[in-house]
Design an enzyme around this catalytic site. Structure first.
Site, mmCIF file in Angstrom:
data_model
loop_
_atom_site.group_PDB
_atom_site.id
_atom_site.type_symbol
_atom_site.label_atom_id
_atom_site.label_comp_id
_atom_site.label_asym_id
_atom_site.label_seq_id
_atom_site.Cartn_x
_atom_site.Cartn_y
_atom_site.Cartn_z
ATOM 1 N N ASP A 135 0.292 47.741 -35.881
ATOM 2 C CA ASP A 135 0.720 48.899 -36.651
ATOM 3 C C ASP A 135 0.703 50.133 -35.752
ATOM 4 O OD1 ASP A 135 1.640 50.066 -38.954
ATOM 5 O OD2 ASP A 135 -0.353 50.632 -39.645
ATOM 6 N N HIS B 231 3.887 62.670 -39.959
ATOM 7 C CA HIS B 231 2.672 62.024 -40.483
ATOM 8 C C HIS B 231 1.468 62.354 -39.601
ATOM 9 C CE1 HIS B 231 -0.055 58.989 -42.093
ATOM 10 N NE2 HIS B 231 -0.167 58.448 -40.890
#
Lengths: 421, 421
Positions: free
Chosen positions: B126, B133
């Protein structure tokens, strides 16, 4: 319980890693593929061939389960099957066995074969559960007052590693390239790691799956056995990349595991407790009994063409958290565990300066180079260096050895044109 | 290029996610196992059955390769096979196809079947590659001056996740328990997460293996396609555990992927470039062309028994690093990549407050609850909440849809006695 004698004479020799008491599982190159074998003395019993010839039935009713060349399918069958095979092999290999003449034809000399991966690693999780190691590293980076992170005495800190980079002992390891940032630079460079290191660990092989949270006792039952583990680490890449989400490429070059999975059954006589808790643990981490093992460990380094020097001696009992505690913690979120998951203990350092399980600690970040026998020194690993991990539990007249976990550092690959800055 | 018309009428409808231009791969429950299928309109073409009946030969000379109920073996065969199947299916499903009558018997209504995992996920990585973000999260935790970590503009920051916890859309997600430490407490408690969250991402499916470092261009060729991805995250567990080695149990409860892998081939018309670089990248990260896609994304939340509210709208083109850059970076250490590796983009937030891809950002750490249509508010997810991700690239008279990726939050399991403090 002392030495159990075998008709394989080398298994009875003083100091042998693989007496009848041990029976670790490995895989070795055979006929273009790999066979499953069990170490006995200086030999390997070819269990794949025994099964194929119908001389042993490992999983009654299931047919041959060792045809894939590793032990994954066997381990997946669970503790009943583990115990049955162990009992059968113990009987077959015991001194006085009637089958000795037949079985002798199934022995292969360890010296004659290359080892292969003993199990298919599903996923690899690495922990940071040695207090001496965490304190050493923390002291170097944050000073002695803030050495241990605030959560360390409450959580077995772990992170997910990369299973595809797990290799078996004997596999060469190529020095990685990566982003490194010099202390006086604003921007990183893309360069071969100049601080390439090892980490001495023990790996637990998960032998049963879980779905939902398990207790420490259940976690211990899920573990099939243990291997030596070297988590190769690029310290300079790690220093630049690890904030805020942890180590990534610095740990993805390779993780070497020893060729022999020592079954938990062989280690039972050597159980010892984790150290006294410096802070009370939450209930889910309570241990029902001793969950560490008294396993003496050593690290040797041999420069290219040179003799090896033992650079560290320590013991697995120095860990603060056991593999069972780590595995229990791993399931708290509901994370499913699978057969073949590999759980690295974290670097195993003892309290003494020569009991440190990484060059980062042994050379104190490079400040105090380690001197090898021939007078050479090491801050970190050089190309051509071979790193050798060894471990054994010492019993009364016998030892449960792990063999050795070796790897030689090869120079970084040539830089492709498209990567030249 | 506009809409390619199919004899499956629903595929030609305005706004259909799955016109002939798309042909995403999925798997669906069939006969106790799963079959491989391709979405067309509101139907699925059962490709496993087509292959079994000899109506299509996917891998000439290799026999049936879809018998395992997912697309892994197909994807492993590489770009030539990907292109051949796409061409064959395009012809078979096109308006005017002579095979329409026969093929109609191989259509299954999407509404009638449960979806299954389209691919076996080898490992899950990930990333943290959305600048909005990272800036939002960094501002909340470290203030606006230090929002982005020093390495962020140089490295696509990533960490290894847990493949065993990847589930297909429609799978319920049980609220995790874990160690949480209240701000005013000295010690942690073991409790259900009170700050359970989603993360809107896109996942790239690695379709070809690597051994050694690959360029961004090579990485792009290795990617088979993309799925919607929701990386469920327990923010309170994360806050306490993540130093120094990154998120672990906070991310291990579940990661949901959408049921449909949209092939890269279908997305080609929608390529867009990554944003202008705020800091020059090292050469190995240079992109040979546009590597992002213009894919509109939205997040909806439906409370138990209630109507859904769209709580965020954003676009994949907001990412700072592309999946190809992430994959290239992933190989710098020599880390081998494998077929079935899943690469999460990182949370996709846009610059506007309603374009944020997590509740952590939408509610600004809980300070500004999100209001749902019926007047309820959400700081984080409540039991019974269903989260729905959707995405589509809008073409000229057609769209390439990803379907939806859903999951419902179930209450934490009962606490076992041995875990009670």
């Amino acid at each position: 319980m002392g030495l159990e004698r075998s008709w394989v004479e080398s298994a009875n020799a003083p100091g042998a890693d693989f007496p009848l008491n041990n029976l670790p599982l490995g895989a070795f190159a055979a006929g273009g593929g790999a066979h499953c074998g069990v170490a006995i003395g200086d030999s390997i019993l070819d269990v794949t061939r025994l099964e194929a010839d119908g001389r042993i039935e490992i999983a009654p009713g299931a047919g041959a389960i060792l045809g894939e060349g590793d032990w994954t399918a066997f381990i997946a069958r669970g503790p009943g099957t583990w115990a049955r095979l162990r009992a059968a092999l113990t009987e077959m290999l015991a001194e006085g066995s009637e089958d000795a003449d037949i079985l002798a034809a199934y022995l292969v000399a360890q010296a004659d074969v290359a080892m292969a991966m003993p199990v298919r690693v599903s996923e690899f999780t690495d922990f940071y559960a040695g207090r001496h190691h965490a304190t050493n590293v923390g002291t170097m980076f944050r000073g002695p007052e803030n050495a241990l992170p605030a959560n360390w005495l409450s959580i077995p800190i772990g992170y997910n590693g990369r299973a595809s980079s797990v290799v078996v002992s004997g596999t060469d390891v190529t020095r990685p390239r990566g982003q490194v940032k010099d202390a006086d630079a604003d921007l990183p460079r893309f360069a071969p790691s100049a601080r390439f290191d090892f980490e001495l660990e023990l790996g637990a092989i998960v032998g049963q799956p879980s779905d939902g949270m398990v207790s420490v006792a259940e976690a211990d039952e899920m573990i099939f056995g243990y291997v030596l583990l070297n988590d190769w680490s690029a310290r300079d890449i790690q220093a630049w990349e690890y904030q805020p989400l942890g180590p990534f490429q610095s740990k993805a070059t390779a993780t070497s595991i020893g060729p022999w999975i020592v079954p938990k059954a062989a280690l039972e006589p050597f159980r010892v407790a984790t150290p006294e808790r410096a802070r009370a643990l939450l209930a889910y981490l309570h241990e029902p009994g001793p969950m560490l093992y008294d396993i003496a460990l050593e690290v040797a380094l041999a420069p290219a063409g040179g003799r090896e020097t033992v650079i560290a001696r320590t013991n697995y009992r120095e860990m603060y958290y056991s593999s069972a505690q780590q595995l229990a913690h791993h399931t708290t979120s509901g994370c499913p565990m699978r057969v073949g998951d590999l759980i690295g203990s974290g670097t195993i350092s003892g309290p003494e300066p020569d009991a440190r399980g990484s060059l980062l600690e042994l050379s104190w970040g490079g400040a105090s180079p380690v001197t090898l026998e021939a007078g050479e020194t090491r801050r970190f690993l050089e190309d051509g260096d071979t790193l050798i991990l060894r471990g054994a539990a010492e019993g009364d007249g016998y030892r449960i050895g792990f063999g050795s976990c070796t790897g030689t550092v090869r120079p970084a690959r040539e830089l492709p044109d498209w990567a030249k800055d």
